[in-house]
Design a protein around this motif. Sequence first.
Motif, PDB file in Angstrom:
ATOM      1  N   UNK A 552      34.741  34.389  43.595  1.00  0.00           N
ATOM      2  CA  UNK A 552      35.040  34.285  42.167  1.00  0.00           C
ATOM      3  C   UNK A 552      33.894  33.592  41.440  1.00  0.00           C
ATOM      4  N   UNK A 553      33.400  32.503  42.020  1.00  0.00           N
ATOM      5  CA  UNK A 553      32.309  31.758  41.377  1.00  0.00           C
ATOM      6  C   UNK A 553      31.037  32.588  41.273  1.00  0.00           C
ATOM      7  N   UNK A 554      30.746  33.380  42.314  1.00  0.00           N
ATOM      8  CA  UNK A 554      29.552  34.241  42.285  1.00  0.00           C
ATOM      9  C   UNK A 554      29.653  35.275  41.164  1.00  0.00           C
ATOM     10  N   UNK A 555      30.835  35.882  41.027  1.00  0.00           N
ATOM     11  CA  UNK A 555      31.019  36.880  39.968  1.00  0.00           C
ATOM     12  C   UNK A 555      30.955  36.220  38.596  1.00  0.00           C
ATOM     13  N   UNK A 556      31.483  35.016  38.479  1.00  0.00           N
ATOM     14  CA  UNK A 556      31.389  34.283  37.212  1.00  0.00           C
ATOM     15  C   UNK A 556      29.942  34.043  36.819  1.00  0.00           C
ATOM     16  N   UNK A 557      29.113  33.711  37.811  1.00  0.00           N
ATOM     17  CA  UNK A 557      27.688  33.491  37.548  1.00  0.00           C
ATOM     18  C   UNK A 557      27.027  34.758  37.001  1.00  0.00           C
ATOM     19  N   UNK A 558      27.387  35.902  37.586  1.00  0.00           N
ATOM     20  CA  UNK A 558      26.819  37.173  37.127  1.00  0.00           C
ATOM     21  C   UNK A 558      27.269  37.484  35.701  1.00  0.00           C
ATOM     22  N   UNK A 559      28.554  37.291  35.435  1.00  0.00           N
ATOM     23  CA  UNK A 559      29.083  37.600  34.108  1.00  0.00           C
ATOM     24  C   UNK A 559      28.538  36.647  33.054  1.00  0.00           C
ATOM     25  N   UNK A 567      33.548  45.290  40.846  1.00  0.00           N
ATOM     26  CA  UNK A 567      33.741  44.766  42.187  1.00  0.00           C
ATOM     27  C   UNK A 567      34.456  45.810  43.038  1.00  0.00           C
ATOM     28  N   UNK A 568      33.924  46.036  44.246  1.00  0.00           N
ATOM     29  CA  UNK A 568      34.498  47.017  45.161  1.00  0.00           C
ATOM     30  C   UNK A 568      35.007  46.298  46.397  1.00  0.00           C
ATOM     31  N   UNK A 569      36.314  46.423  46.643  1.00  0.00           N
ATOM     32  CA  UNK A 569      36.898  45.786  47.811  1.00  0.00           C
ATOM     33  C   UNK A 569      38.204  46.445  48.175  1.00  0.00           C
ATOM     34  N   UNK A 570      39.056  45.673  48.871  1.00  0.00           N
ATOM     35  CA  UNK A 570      40.327  46.267  49.282  1.00  0.00           C
ATOM     36  C   UNK A 570      41.416  46.070  48.243  1.00  0.00           C
ATOM     37  N   UNK A 571      41.145  45.317  47.185  1.00  0.00           N
ATOM     38  CA  UNK A 571      42.089  45.185  46.090  1.00  0.00           C
ATOM     39  C   UNK A 571      43.264  44.286  46.384  1.00  0.00           C
ATOM     40  N   UNK A 572      43.354  43.731  47.610  1.00  0.00           N
ATOM     41  CA  UNK A 572      44.467  42.855  47.954  1.00  0.00           C
ATOM     42  C   UNK A 572      43.927  41.455  48.236  1.00  0.00           C
ATOM     43  N   UNK A 573      43.128  41.318  49.312  1.00  0.00           N
ATOM     44  CA  UNK A 573      42.560  40.010  49.642  1.00  0.00           C
ATOM     45  C   UNK A 573      41.630  39.503  48.550  1.00  0.00           C
ATOM     46  N   UNK A 574      41.010  40.432  47.843  1.00  0.00           N
ATOM     47  CA  UNK A 574      40.056  40.044  46.811  1.00  0.00           C
ATOM     48  C   UNK A 574      40.645  40.162  45.412  1.00  0.00           C
ATOM     49  N   UNK A 575      41.953  40.022  45.302  1.00  0.00           N
ATOM     50  CA  UNK A 575      42.622  40.176  44.009  1.00  0.00           C
ATOM     51  C   UNK A 575      42.032  39.286  42.908  1.00  0.00           C
ATOM     52  N   UNK A 576      41.688  38.011  43.173  1.00  0.00           N
ATOM     53  CA  UNK A 576      41.114  37.187  42.101  1.00  0.00           C
ATOM     54  C   UNK A 576      39.797  37.747  41.566  1.00  0.00           C
ATOM     55  N   UNK A 577      38.956  38.279  42.474  1.00  0.00           N
ATOM     56  CA  UNK A 577      37.666  38.829  42.037  1.00  0.00           C
ATOM     57  C   UNK A 577      37.876  40.136  41.290  1.00  0.00           C
ATOM     58  N   UNK A 578      38.831  40.936  41.764  1.00  0.00           N
ATOM     59  CA  UNK A 578      39.143  42.198  41.090  1.00  0.00           C
ATOM     60  C   UNK A 578      39.601  41.925  39.664  1.00  0.00           C
ATOM     61  N   UNK A 579      40.433  40.897  39.496  1.00  0.00           N
ATOM     62  CA  UNK A 579      40.936  40.556  38.164  1.00  0.00           C
ATOM     63  C   UNK A 579      39.821  40.038  37.266  1.00  0.00           C
ATOM     64  N   UNK A 580      38.867  39.320  37.842  1.00  0.00           N
ATOM     65  CA  UNK A 580      37.782  38.727  37.054  1.00  0.00           C
ATOM     66  C   UNK A 580      36.733  39.750  36.651  1.00  0.00           C
TER      67      UNK A 580
END
Length: 676
Positions: A552-559, A567-580
């Motif tokens: 989440x922090x890494x994506x925040x830095x990019x944004x 963000x490309x992932x499994x959509x479950x374990x990475x739900x916070x990053x998907x939402x961000x």
Amino acid sequence: MEHQHIYDKEGHRLCCTEEEKVYKDAGAEELLDGSKKNNAHEHAHDEDGHNHDIPDHSVFQMFIPSGVSLLLLLIAIGLDYWIPQQWFTGSARFMWYVIAFIIVGYPVLKDAVKSIIAGEVFSEFLLMSIATIGAFAIGEYPEGVAVMLFYSVGEVFQTMAISRAKSNIKTLLDQRPDEVTIIDNQQPKIIKAENVEVGQIIQLKPGEKLGLDGELLSAQATFNTAALTGESKPDTKNKGETVLAGMINLNKVAQIKVTTAYTDSKLSKILQLVQDATSQKAPTELFIRKFAKIYTPIVVFLAIGICLIPYFFLANYIFTDWLYRALIFLVISCPCALVISIPLGYFGGISAASRNGILFKGSNFLDLMASIQNVVMDKTGTMTEGVFKVQDVNFNAEFDKKEILKLVNAVESLSTHPVATAIHEYVGEVDSTLKIENTEEIPGLGLKATVDGKEILVGNFKLMDQFNINYDTDPVSIIYTTIAVAFDEKFVGYITIADRIKEDSQQTINLLHKLNIKVTMLSGDKSTVVKYVADQLGIDHAFGDLLPEDKVNKVKEMKATSQTVAFVGDGVNDAPVVALSDVGIAMGGLGSDATIETADIIIQDDKPSKIPMAINIGKQTKKIVWQNITLAFVVKGVVLILGAGGLATMWEAVFADVGVALLAILNAVRIQKMKF
């Protein structure tokens, strides 16, 4: 045959005047409920409510009113200018043109009245009605008929375009058979698919489509999964594996045990997803909707001004001349090209993506994908196959290797992570005599449990650090994914596991770089493994050993640097990053219900190469939409100025309205034919 339209209970017309209504009309809703609508903008339906493309004879019938009107108009023009006849004067001439006009004009006049009753006064029907009746009032009969005739032809082409869009989406998605064959008391019995209960056995013959999700009971069967994944390569399933509604059996009779109710199948969820996509508008669509509502009444009042204001300033004011200019102005100002073609363009993009196994949850995500600057991706299951194999087991000599592996296998059996599957395949069946208690999953670290009162830890080396387990191994020196194990507060050792890079991962990175898009890999896997995969593929930036909050922090830095991030992932374990992230993309949507709920875009066949394809579809859709906007505004703007200045006739006005609308519609449907 008139151009019929659908109205709701309050009298609001459900297509053509507002772009979101057209979008709904062109959407998948009726594919879900099988409703029967007697409408020129709808497919024909059979007795069972099945939706079909408009047959050739129906297309011919749709053109009959326009054809008759055109014939009468051409005869009238011939009698006016080429073969004058004494009888073709006065009331006879007037009635001839009136008949030619009514054939195509009556449906429009009726729609204008209905729109006014429904509270939508300034509609395209009112503009056309005023303009053509006005033309008759000043004696311009041929032009009055011509405007309505060409408008009618435009409506038919619009109907055909929408029908084609609906046909494409139906062919793509409506894959479930209405009836299935079940085994009842050892005998085959045909029943409605919706009446099949969980646990019943379906018999599927070669060439038949599966109606419900289930578990394959036969030893092996091969299926065509193109309708679900866009993948033409046959997929062979073995006994016990999951098969899904919409798959087509290819080679031999198979038996499937139903595991999911008809309405809860993956295909049902996908159908619902596509239906819901029509309700999420792109900013461009929302702007056009608001613009049309403001724009139309403004041009009506401008037309009134063009007709009347010159009276106060011109000494030689001629009412009929300025009325003619005002009528031209009204015809040109009709916003058909924008209101129809823009949502049709976005729907075409969603349809093209679905045909390739990519599901967009709304047209707004098409716009966002077109502007993506950084694609951030998980490693396992995204760029790698997610199918792990145990490479080596390194346990300290003081521990019984087989006994510890049994414990690890028992603990991991409670997890759905691919690592657990690899360990299970390596060790074998779980020992049912083991008493595993107090199992706890620690996000990003691993699992903790107790066996006979003794604690066992299975996870990464960060898990060891958290519980103050001392170890003499340097994790950085190990390239493979490592599973550390501790038992009774002592470090046992580690298991190394390897995952293979997907075949099209390299192609994916190359295509993303060609699009000038940065690629970043964020993974909870160990840094050495992440760096190895990133170096192999040429990924720009890679970070390993990350907890969910670290991602989440890494994506925040990019944004924070104003980057548009997918963000490309499994959509479950990475739900916070998907939402961000601006766009959340899930790999393997057919494998997880939660994935379908979480992500904005779902790639159904796990192929990362669909990521650049989705971006290209977004870019092409946005390009076509803006081409239509530019075409409409430029042509209409030029002809509006010429019309107000008396330099354009009704014929130019017809082109600026119907001609531009037809060109825009034809341009919008192009995307459905494109190959990506």
